[in-house]
Design a protein around this motif. Sequence first.
Motif, PDB file in Angstrom:
ATOM      1  N   THR A 100       0.826  -1.205   0.000  1.00  0.00           N
ATOM      2  CA  THR A 100       0.000   0.000   0.000  1.00  0.00           C
ATOM      3  C   THR A 100       0.864   1.261   0.000  1.00  0.00           C
ATOM      4  O   THR A 100       0.582   2.225  -0.703  1.00  0.00           O
ATOM      5  CB  THR A 100      -1.006  -0.021   1.179  1.00  0.00           C
TER       6      THR A 100
ATOM      7  N   VAL B 143      -7.381  -3.587   4.380  1.00  0.00           N
ATOM      8  CA  VAL B 143      -7.352  -2.160   4.068  1.00  0.00           C
ATOM      9  C   VAL B 143      -5.963  -1.620   4.386  1.00  0.00           C
ATOM     10  O   VAL B 143      -5.555  -1.621   5.546  1.00  0.00           O
ATOM     11  CB  VAL B 143      -8.412  -1.390   4.888  1.00  0.00           C
ATOM     12  N   SER B 144      -5.234  -1.201   3.389  1.00  0.00           N
ATOM     13  CA  SER B 144      -3.858  -0.727   3.559  1.00  0.00           C
ATOM     14  C   SER B 144      -3.020  -1.733   4.344  1.00  0.00           C
ATOM     15  O   SER B 144      -2.232  -1.359   5.194  1.00  0.00           O
ATOM     16  CB  SER B 144      -3.822   0.613   4.295  1.00  0.00           C
TER      17      SER B 144
ATOM     18  N   LYS C 133      -5.047   1.767  -1.332  1.00  0.00           N
ATOM     19  CA  LYS C 133      -5.262   0.998  -0.105  1.00  0.00           C
ATOM     20  C   LYS C 133      -5.456  -0.495  -0.350  1.00  0.00           C
ATOM     21  O   LYS C 133      -5.528  -1.269   0.597  1.00  0.00           O
ATOM     22  CB  LYS C 133      -6.488   1.543   0.637  1.00  0.00           C
TER      23      LYS C 133
ATOM     24  N   TYR D 143      -9.269   3.958  10.001  1.00  0.00           N
ATOM     25  CA  TYR D 143      -9.048   3.280   8.730  1.00  0.00           C
ATOM     26  C   TYR D 143     -10.162   2.289   8.394  1.00  0.00           C
ATOM     27  O   TYR D 143     -10.256   1.810   7.271  1.00  0.00           O
ATOM     28  CB  TYR D 143      -7.677   2.587   8.715  1.00  0.00           C
TER      29      TYR D 143
END
Length: 696
Positions: free
Chosen positions: A390, A556-557, A589, A625
Amino acid sequence: MAAAQSRRGTGLFWTRLSRCRTPGPAQTRTGAGPHRCLSSVSAPPPPGTWSSELSRLSHRDLYRLSVTNPDQFWGSAAADRLRWVEPFKRVRDCDLSSGKISWFLGGKLNVSVNCLDVHVEKHPDRAALIWERDEPGTEVKVTYRELLETTCRLANTLKSHGIQKGDRVAVYMPVSPLAVAAMLACARIGAVHTVVFAGFSSEALAGRIQDAQCKVVLTCNEAVRGGRVVPLKSTVDAAVRSCPTVQHVFVSQRTENPTEMGPLDVPLEEAMSSQSPVCPAEPLDSEDLLFLLYTSGSTGKPKGVVHTQAGYLLYTSLTHQYVFDHRDGDVFGCVADVGWITGHSYVVYGPLSNGATTVLFESTPVYPNPGRYWETVERLRISQFYGAPTALRLLLKYDDSWVKKFDRSSLRTLGSVGEPINHEAWHWFHSVVGEGRCPLVDTWWQTETGGICIAPRPAEEDAPIVPAMAMRPFFGIQPVLMGEKGEPLSGGSVTGALCISQPWPGMARSIYGDHQRFIDAYFKPYPGCYFTGDGAYRSEDGYYQITGRMDDVINVSGHRLGTAEIEDALDEHPAVPETAVVGFPHDIKGEVPFAFVVLKEESGLDRAAVLKQLRELVTTKIAKYAVPEHFLVVKRLPKTRSGKIMRRILRSVAMEKSGDLGDTSTLDDSSVVKEIIEAHEQYRKQRAEEEKKKQQ
Ligand code: 7RM
């Protein structure tokens, strides 16, 4: 007598080994079906076997030995590479179908001794840590001697506040020498640390403290990241209000800003200064708990993954050395946060057990500019750089001069972790950052596996690295791909559920307080095997490529998140009877949450206000996040007759693949699909218009 016998056994083994043909990875996989790991009863190999014989073998021979004779392989590695107080009597006793996993039985050792004292004896003044603080050019070096002293002072502080062997200690700190010392101090006295990523909300922190029943919390007044201060102490204050087990909160002063201290709070530096810099190390059983680390699963409640002493340490040490080609004197730069497993295994335990100098990266990839990583590489002379795709995807959008103006000649190995690395990021990392001369290892592993399980082995003879794959199982790892009916798939060009058929020392031992969940999640789906939750492809050459999660976990990321966790947070809103969250691709991401939300049919409901409140809910219940990038309000969700939400359909709609919805015959009412597609159409138009306005 026993020793003589097993020595002879070793000799015989090598004769046999030298005669058999070398199987490539494609051959080693055949016959690797779901086995029961039979309890081993053979005695540990004699001391010196690893150093005198095994460590001289080629990687290929080592791999072969590790799967044909795991007792010999792991037994000699453990005996020679770790310092024991009491030698182990048996290499392993495992039965994957019942979730029983024990390694190095009867042995006693101390992890902090293996990470500190053994190196202080040899090179007390070598830097153990280089704390790369947020402001470039303000790095702080901590020698092995200093880290041992700090660890002992902290261990004595914990002891003097009633912490004993087996007690759980929460660490809510940014990447810093004190966070590392806190982990090692727990290890020294046999307490169990649970590091909580300092980006989690107070409620997420409280949930973890409650589940682990922590007696103390270690934190900082504030964190500093990307030039900004982030309050930590106030988050801890809010959390411990609902945590009756917490007796003390130790507060370190990361910044000079004053902190309000309450009745539970103890100033950490002050408390440590009056303690002795010497603390005897508690001899611990191989299978005593070392740490818990909470990670997301497919339910709303994160699970406390349990890791134990000897097996974990040996596995992180061996993988750190072999996957990254670590050599004496190297500066190892893993830029992960200590709040994740990557930080545990490759910032702290792996590198320190090998006497490396390990970098603690406190900043961000773009502070003060997108050259930060490479300027740090130049200034600290980093030998291995280990990071997440990412961040690379973010950085490659900037001009290459941000990389090229810094001297990267110290780099020898590049590593990637946490999510699939796409071709563009792979090539940029390999050719721009590494000037095409550093092997790039894409490492697949999980919180549960303790250390790297599948990665290229660049040092191996004639083993080319194929961009974005060429992933081979690490020593002792036997991957199996399972088909739809639960049958092991053989041969190449196949895709299936990724399982591992034999136990390895670094694997998790349990889920804290819920061993049944451990068995159900990992060993029930494919009886006798560890199920990873990921899918994978095996090429004709026997290399593996990870295709992604097969459950409701998204990434996510590089941060693992359960969609159910987000749904639980959203569902707390009184105007929201139901939601469903799916993963949606994002170019930087990797994935972002996409939320389908059903709102109560109320007149006068302010949609925009509700959506804002939903964002806030996720921030306070989990972390920033985790906030969905997309919210789509729908009337109903697609469900089966038994009431299960069909997320597969939602995923297709979100991806605009509604022409290809697959089998919808189990839907309770198929008209819902049309409804959702129309709502999505409208949502898209609206987003496009907003984009246009923004650009004007
Ligand atoms: C180390 C870590 C684990 C999940 C795992 C995968 C994904 C991790 C890779 C990867 C493709 C990789 N632990 N994952 N590494 N996918 N290629 N090299 O990330 O517990 O936080 O996450 O991450 O889905 O199951 S983790």
